[in-house]
Write a protein that holds these residues in place. Structure first.
Motif, PDB file in Angstrom:
ATOM      1  N   ALA A 241      41.438  27.854  54.913  1.00 18.07           N
ATOM      2  CA  ALA A 241      40.963  28.450  53.659  1.00 18.07           C
ATOM      3  C   ALA A 241      39.537  28.976  53.831  1.00 18.07           C
ATOM      4  CB  ALA A 241      40.981  27.409  52.549  1.00 18.07           C
ATOM      5  N   LEU A 242      39.202  29.882  52.954  1.00 14.14           N
ATOM      6  CA  LEU A 242      37.819  30.379  52.866  1.00 14.14           C
ATOM      7  C   LEU A 242      37.334  30.066  51.456  1.00 14.14           C
ATOM      8  CD1 LEU A 242      36.449  33.746  54.172  1.00 14.14           C
ATOM      9  CD2 LEU A 242      35.886  32.975  51.871  1.00 14.14           C
ATOM     10  N   PRO A 273      33.025  36.714  39.706  1.00 11.01           N
ATOM     11  CA  PRO A 273      34.089  36.009  40.434  1.00 11.01           C
ATOM     12  C   PRO A 273      35.360  36.854  40.601  1.00 11.01           C
ATOM     13  CG  PRO A 273      33.118  34.567  38.791  1.00 11.01           C
ATOM     14  CD  PRO A 273      32.463  35.903  38.623  1.00 11.01           C
ATOM     15  N   ASP A 274      35.692  37.647  39.604  1.00  9.84           N
ATOM     16  CA  ASP A 274      36.918  38.457  39.713  1.00  9.84           C
ATOM     17  C   ASP A 274      36.859  39.442  40.866  1.00  9.84           C
ATOM     18  OD1 ASP A 274      38.493  37.317  37.938  1.00  9.84           O
ATOM     19  OD2 ASP A 274      38.188  38.786  36.322  1.00  9.84           O
ATOM     20  N   ARG A 275      35.649  39.913  41.154  1.00  6.14           N
ATOM     21  CA  ARG A 275      35.500  40.843  42.277  1.00  6.14           C
ATOM     22  C   ARG A 275      35.807  40.126  43.600  1.00  6.14           C
ATOM     23  NH1 ARG A 275      29.946  43.929  42.156  1.00  6.14           N
ATOM     24  NH2 ARG A 275      30.690  44.802  40.207  1.00  6.14           N
ATOM     25  N   TYR A 276      35.336  38.874  43.708  1.00  8.69           N
ATOM     26  CA  TYR A 276      35.651  38.094  44.924  1.00  8.69           C
ATOM     27  C   TYR A 276      37.155  37.900  45.042  1.00  8.69           C
ATOM     28  CZ  TYR A 276      30.739  36.909  45.601  1.00  8.69           C
ATOM     29  OH  TYR A 276      29.383  36.972  45.830  1.00  8.69           O
ATOM     30  N   ARG A 277      37.800  37.643  43.904  1.00  9.76           N
ATOM     31  CA  ARG A 277      39.258  37.423  43.941  1.00  9.76           C
ATOM     32  C   ARG A 277      39.943  38.653  44.507  1.00  9.76           C
ATOM     33  NH1 ARG A 277      41.964  35.262  38.796  1.00  9.76           N
ATOM     34  NH2 ARG A 277      43.417  34.572  40.361  1.00  9.76           N
ATOM     35  N   THR A 286      45.666  33.838  49.413  1.00 10.77           N
ATOM     36  CA  THR A 286      46.121  33.457  48.079  1.00 10.77           C
ATOM     37  C   THR A 286      44.928  32.798  47.393  1.00 10.77           C
ATOM     38  OG1 THR A 286      48.296  33.057  48.983  1.00 10.77           O
ATOM     39  CG2 THR A 286      47.829  32.083  46.815  1.00 10.77           C
ATOM     40  N   VAL A 287      44.512  33.373  46.273  1.00 11.91           N
ATOM     41  CA  VAL A 287      43.212  32.985  45.714  1.00 11.91           C
ATOM     42  C   VAL A 287      43.400  32.172  44.444  1.00 11.91           C
ATOM     43  CG1 VAL A 287      40.960  33.869  45.057  1.00 11.91           C
ATOM     44  CG2 VAL A 287      42.389  35.211  46.585  1.00 11.91           C
ATOM     45  N   THR A 288      42.653  31.055  44.344  1.00 16.23           N
ATOM     46  CA  THR A 288      42.734  30.219  43.136  1.00 16.23           C
ATOM     47  C   THR A 288      41.826  30.788  42.050  1.00 16.23           C
ATOM     48  OG1 THR A 288      40.885  28.861  43.856  1.00 16.23           O
ATOM     49  CG2 THR A 288      43.097  28.115  44.492  1.00 16.23           C
ATOM     50  N   GLU A 289      42.035  30.299  40.828  1.00 19.41           N
ATOM     51  CA  GLU A 289      41.121  30.636  39.730  1.00 19.41           C
ATOM     52  C   GLU A 289      39.734  30.114  40.067  1.00 19.41           C
ATOM     53  OE1 GLU A 289      41.315  32.116  36.688  1.00 19.41           O
ATOM     54  OE2 GLU A 289      43.283  32.842  37.300  1.00 19.41           O
ATOM     55  N   PHE A 300      29.998  29.224  40.629  1.00 15.56           N
ATOM     56  CA  PHE A 300      31.459  29.164  40.684  1.00 15.56           C
ATOM     57  C   PHE A 300      31.895  28.897  42.115  1.00 15.56           C
ATOM     58  CE2 PHE A 300      30.434  33.574  41.556  1.00 15.56           C
ATOM     59  CZ  PHE A 300      31.198  33.831  42.681  1.00 15.56           C
ATOM     60  N   VAL A 301      33.119  28.375  42.220  1.00 13.61           N
ATOM     61  CA  VAL A 301      33.752  28.166  43.523  1.00 13.61           C
ATOM     62  C   VAL A 301      35.083  28.889  43.492  1.00 13.61           C
ATOM     63  CG1 VAL A 301      34.698  26.478  45.124  1.00 13.61           C
ATOM     64  CG2 VAL A 301      32.854  25.847  43.613  1.00 13.61           C
ATOM     65  N   ILE A 302      35.342  29.656  44.546  1.00 13.29           N
ATOM     66  CA  ILE A 302      36.658  30.280  44.688  1.00 13.29           C
ATOM     67  C   ILE A 302      37.241  29.821  46.008  1.00 13.29           C
ATOM     68  CG2 ILE A 302      37.859  32.456  45.103  1.00 13.29           C
ATOM     69  CD1 ILE A 302      36.113  33.789  43.152  1.00 13.29           C
ATOM     70  N   CYS A 303      38.450  29.286  45.970  1.00  2.00           N
ATOM     71  CA  CYS A 303      39.121  28.859  47.199  1.00  2.00           C
ATOM     72  C   CYS A 303      40.217  29.871  47.512  1.00  2.00           C
ATOM     73  CB  CYS A 303      39.729  27.479  47.044  1.00  2.00           C
ATOM     74  SG  CYS A 303      38.453  26.241  46.845  1.00  2.00           S
ATOM     75  N   ALA A 304      40.190  30.383  48.735  1.00  2.00           N
ATOM     76  CA  ALA A 304      41.181  31.377  49.155  1.00  2.00           C
ATOM     77  C   ALA A 304      41.965  30.781  50.317  1.00  2.00           C
ATOM     78  CB  ALA A 304      40.467  32.651  49.580  1.00  2.00           C
ATOM     79  N   GLN A 305      43.245  30.638  50.104  1.00  7.21           N
ATOM     80  CA  GLN A 305      44.112  29.988  51.088  1.00  7.21           C
ATOM     81  C   GLN A 305      44.738  31.055  51.980  1.00  7.21           C
ATOM     82  OE1 GLN A 305      44.547  26.498  51.014  1.00  7.21           O
ATOM     83  NE2 GLN A 305      45.498  26.878  53.013  1.00  7.21           N
ATOM     84  N   ALA A 306      44.617  30.852  53.307  1.00  3.74           N
ATOM     85  CA  ALA A 306      45.257  31.807  54.228  1.00  3.74           C
ATOM     86  C   ALA A 306      46.752  31.573  54.214  1.00  3.74           C
ATOM     87  CB  ALA A 306      44.727  31.604  55.636  1.00  3.74           C
ATOM     88  N   SER A 307      47.509  32.638  54.417  1.00  7.02           N
ATOM     89  CA  SER A 307      48.942  32.427  54.591  1.00  7.02           C
ATOM     90  C   SER A 307      49.283  32.883  56.002  1.00  7.02           C
ATOM     91  CB  SER A 307      49.737  33.210  53.555  1.00  7.02           C
ATOM     92  OG  SER A 307      49.329  34.546  53.600  1.00  7.02           O
ATOM     93  N   ALA A 308      50.335  32.289  56.572  1.00  2.26           N
ATOM     94  CA  ALA A 308      50.670  32.560  57.975  1.00  2.26           C
ATOM     95  C   ALA A 308      50.937  34.047  58.190  1.00  2.26           C
ATOM     96  CB  ALA A 308      51.860  31.728  58.382  1.00  2.26           C
TER      97      ALA A 308
END
Ligand SMILES: C[S@@+](CC[C@H](N)C(=O)[O-])C[C@H]1O[C@@H](n2cnc3c(N)ncnc32)[C@H](O)[C@@H]1O
Length: 317
Positions: A241-242, A273-277, A286-289, A300-308
């Motif tokens: 994740a990033l 934050p929406d721009r980061y999303r 895949t980006v969380t709220e 704010f914290v944004i967690c972005a999950q990598a997908s394979a």
């Protein structure tokens, strides 16, 4: 009318009390060892009553704590290191008139001369928020802390989980300060250090479970942030994740922060934050709220999950 005077007196008094305490060696003295007003006056060769008033005023501003035994200490270590940031505000009218910043902290050469002094206090200021965040982030054994500074966010992760290994990446001139911070926190054996410019350096591919980018993106204009996040994407492991931590735009403190960015960078801003999303989604995450942290200014914290199989759109929002 009284409120108008209070606003100005509070702002001016805070800045000048801080500045005098730095110039007179008062802050360094109580940073080395807490002291009473009398002890500080004697150590720094100052008038006793003046020193007592100065320290009491700094306490009311929240910059200095008074301990139960009457001794004073700065609210964070390294507080005097923020002093070089004050001078740029003298140029505000010119910068607003002509639109050219007085500093370019978005350029590595200038960042390298400023941040070594600044990041100790910045890191200490983030410490409690970072500890809270670390309790709420998923486990990550290999962490890359981009623009680590005094690495408050990754120190909290390392302290949470002793098997976590952190690579602190920053400009070479900053990493000595990073080393001192990890030593002080007792987590130095979990850290290694990667010196370089984040826009130039070769990062290992798929090497990190978590790439952390805290309070770095606001230094840059939107296009540059988009390319920075895209540059970091290949370093994230397939199931990694990033995470971005930054300041929520709007509100009093964030608006003044953005005015400061206007003084010290070409295009830096508190990006929404929406721009980061959108940036992160375009990189196949895949980006969380966004989650807003309890901090001043709000972050704010944004967690972005990598997908394979990243579904890259190839288009930058
Ligand atoms: C505002 S400080 C944030 C430090 C830390 N992440 C924190 O949250 O306390 C920005 C950091 O980004 C680093 N930085 C700025 N430009 C950089 C670049 N081009 N390459 C690597 N690091 C950079 C600075 O040296 C500094 O440590």
């Amino acid at each position: 009318m009284t409120a108008v005077l209070s606003v100005l007196t509070n702002a001016l008094g805070t800045v000048h009390a801080y500045s005098a305490a730095v110039r007179l060696g008062v802050l360094d003295r109580i940073d080395r060892e807490p002291g009473t007003a009398a002890e500080v006056a004697q150590a720094c060769g100052l008038n006793g009553h003046g020193t007592a008033l100065l320290l009491a005023s700094l306490e009311t501003t929240g910059l200095v704590d008074r301990l139960p035994d009457g001794r004073y200490q700065p609210i964070v270590p390294g507080l005097a290191g923020l002093h070089p940031m004050l001078a740029m505000w003298d140029n505000l009218s010119d910068v607003v008139r002509n639109g050219n910043p007085v500093l370019n902290l978005d350029k590595p050469e200038q960042a390298a001369s400023f941040y070594p002094q600044l990041v100790t206090a910045l890191g200490a200021a983030h410490e409690s928020t970072a500890l809270h965040l670390a309790q709420n982030l998923p486990a990550a054994n290999r962490v890359l802390d981009v623009g680590a500074g005094a690495s408050p966010w990754s120190i909290a992760l390392a302290a949470r989980d002793r098997v976590c290994k952190v690579t602190a990446m920053d400009l070479p001139a900053v990493l000595n300060t990073t080393r001192r911070a990890t030593n002080r926190a007792g987590v130095a054996d979990q850290f290694d250090y990667l010196p370089g410019d984040v826009f130039e350096i070769d990062l290992p591919v798929a090497a990190y479970d978590l790439v952390l980018v805290a309070h770095v993106c606001h230094l840059f204009d939107p296009d540059t942030v988009g390319s920075l996040l895209g540059r970091l994407r290949p370093a994230v492991a397939p199931s990694g994740a990033l995470t971005v931590v930054d300041i929520v735009p709007g509100g009093r403190a964030a608006t003044l922060h953005e005015l400061g960015l206007y003084l010290r960078t070409y295009g830096g801003a508190d990006h929404p934050p929406d721009r980061y999303r959108r940036w992160l989604a375009a990189d196949g995450f895949t980006v969380t709220e966004p989650v807003v942290l309890d901090s001043d200014p709000p972050m704010f914290v944004i967690c972005a999950q990598a997908s394979a199989n990243p579904n890259r759109t190839g288009e930058r929002p």
